[in-house]
Enzyme design. Sequence first.
Site, PDB file in Angstrom:
ATOM      1  N   ARG A 261       0.838  -1.201   0.000  1.00 51.56           N
ATOM      2  CA  ARG A 261       0.000   0.000   0.000  1.00 51.56           C
ATOM      3  C   ARG A 261       0.872   1.249   0.000  1.00 51.56           C
ATOM      4  NH1 ARG A 261      -4.989  -1.769   4.056  1.00 51.56           N
ATOM      5  NH2 ARG A 261      -5.322  -3.796   3.062  1.00 51.56           N
ATOM      6  N   ARG A 276       1.603   1.056  10.244  1.00 51.53           N
ATOM      7  CA  ARG A 276       1.259   1.552   8.903  1.00 51.53           C
ATOM      8  C   ARG A 276       2.473   1.392   7.993  1.00 51.53           C
ATOM      9  NH1 ARG A 276      -3.198   4.473   7.944  1.00 51.53           N
ATOM     10  NH2 ARG A 276      -3.364   4.964  10.160  1.00 51.53           N
ATOM     11  N   GLU A 348      -6.952  -0.594  15.030  1.00 53.41           N
ATOM     12  CA  GLU A 348      -7.559  -1.566  14.123  1.00 53.41           C
ATOM     13  C   GLU A 348      -6.595  -2.701  13.792  1.00 53.41           C
ATOM     14  OE1 GLU A 348      -8.699  -2.021   9.457  1.00 53.41           O
ATOM     15  OE2 GLU A 348      -8.677   0.010  10.291  1.00 53.41           O
ATOM     16  N   SER A 351     -10.830  -5.788   9.773  1.00 58.56           N
ATOM     17  CA  SER A 351     -12.116  -5.278   9.296  1.00 58.56           C
ATOM     18  C   SER A 351     -12.844  -6.429   8.625  1.00 58.56           C
ATOM     19  CB  SER A 351     -11.931  -4.137   8.290  1.00 58.56           C
ATOM     20  OG  SER A 351     -11.605  -2.939   8.926  1.00 58.56           O
ATOM     21  N   ARG A 389       0.557  -6.058  12.797  1.00 57.15           N
ATOM     22  CA  ARG A 389      -0.122  -5.398  13.917  1.00 57.15           C
ATOM     23  C   ARG A 389      -0.333  -6.369  15.071  1.00 57.15           C
ATOM     24  NH1 ARG A 389      -4.303  -0.756  11.719  1.00 57.15           N
ATOM     25  NH2 ARG A 389      -2.829   0.184  10.237  1.00 57.15           N
TER      26      ARG A 389
END
Length: 433
Positions: A261, A276, A348, A351, A389
């Site tokens: 990403r 991130r 987070e 999801s 994470r």
Amino acid sequence: MLDIKRIRNNPDEAKEKLATRAIKPEQIDDVIALDEQRRDLLKQTEQLKAKRNTVSDAISVAKRNHEDADKQIAEMREVGADIKALDTKLAEVLDEFNDKMARLPNFPHDTDPVGPDENYSREDRKVGAIPHFDFEPKAHWDIGEDLGILDFKRAAKVSGARFVYYMGMGAKLERAVYNFMLDQHEEEGYEEVIPPYMVNSASMYGTGQFPKFKEDVFQIQDQDLTLIPTAEVPLTNYYRDEVLDEAQLPVYVTALSPSFRSEAGSAGRDTRGLIRMHQFNKVEMVKYVKPEESYKELEKMTGNAENILQKLGLPYHVITLATGDMSFTAAETHDLEVWIPHQETYREISSCSNCEDFQARRAQIRYRDADGKVHLVHTLNGSGLAVGRTVAAILENYQNEDGSVTIPGVLVPYMHGVTKITKENAHAKHVED
């Protein structure tokens, strides 16, 4: 992609629902106007083609009867020119219509909390006790660097910011985490897949990343290939342009893959650590299900993600995202956020989304029922979990005052019996704990 019939027949509903997702009423009006223009041009074209067939038949009859057909031939040429002009105009209108439709997000479910951002999301439950330390807890990047198991500096030298080297026990911990996740999902009925890590534009369109979010990904120059931002893309596109038998449903698949990403727009956010990254590992879950079962399947998928956190002993909470905070393709999303002690907040880690038939319409993924009728499937996707994470959460929640990190019990077999990472064993080739 949304169903244009639903927008056409219920424009006020479409405007009301999509207003909660930052879509202006004029955007719906534009789509409806283009749809009307498209349908009118199609009607005109069909009428002219019918006329051309009639004239063509008349010419054939005239020639068989040795009659003069010059008038009909001239008329045929005129009709042909009109059809060509209409086809050109139709192609232009169709391109604009498809582009505008492709940029409209999914309709939110009626039960979603309404609001423009994360502050309007609904907390559904908290699970696990937040740890209390007799010392000042360190950030996971400091823990990893002090142990020598995370190296951000050399990664920045080799690749740039937002990359990392996992070293020694750090690499083993990452591998232990994703192998544990895959084994758990296999027990829950998911078939493990190793998918391609590069996909074409049709696949990125099918799952909703293109055309709107090209700035978020890395593309291969001069080739129709994109590095996947998530395994959701190749897993969901597996059945693109296919019709399944009803008996095949539901289909559950899971995959470990790197995710790439660009993190466009995230300058200054999470510049340190594993939260991130430009490249990170993630275990993904994807489901293809019948429409009437999709919300039950969403709760099951959320439970599958929660199971990982519960077995790892990591505290977390579950929230249902507000309409303005959901992903482009989702009708409803449950986020799992894990407790990060150094930041004293939940972050987070998964999801889980029901996309209903939004992706299936774009990718033309359908199934045939017992009566032979063809329907769009509903697709679901969820992180099970983001691996980096999860490692960050383990390092912070299981840290000890002496700088060591205790290994969660379920991971000890995957760590070959190691129960604690210390400076002494962080780089040992063979460790007996």
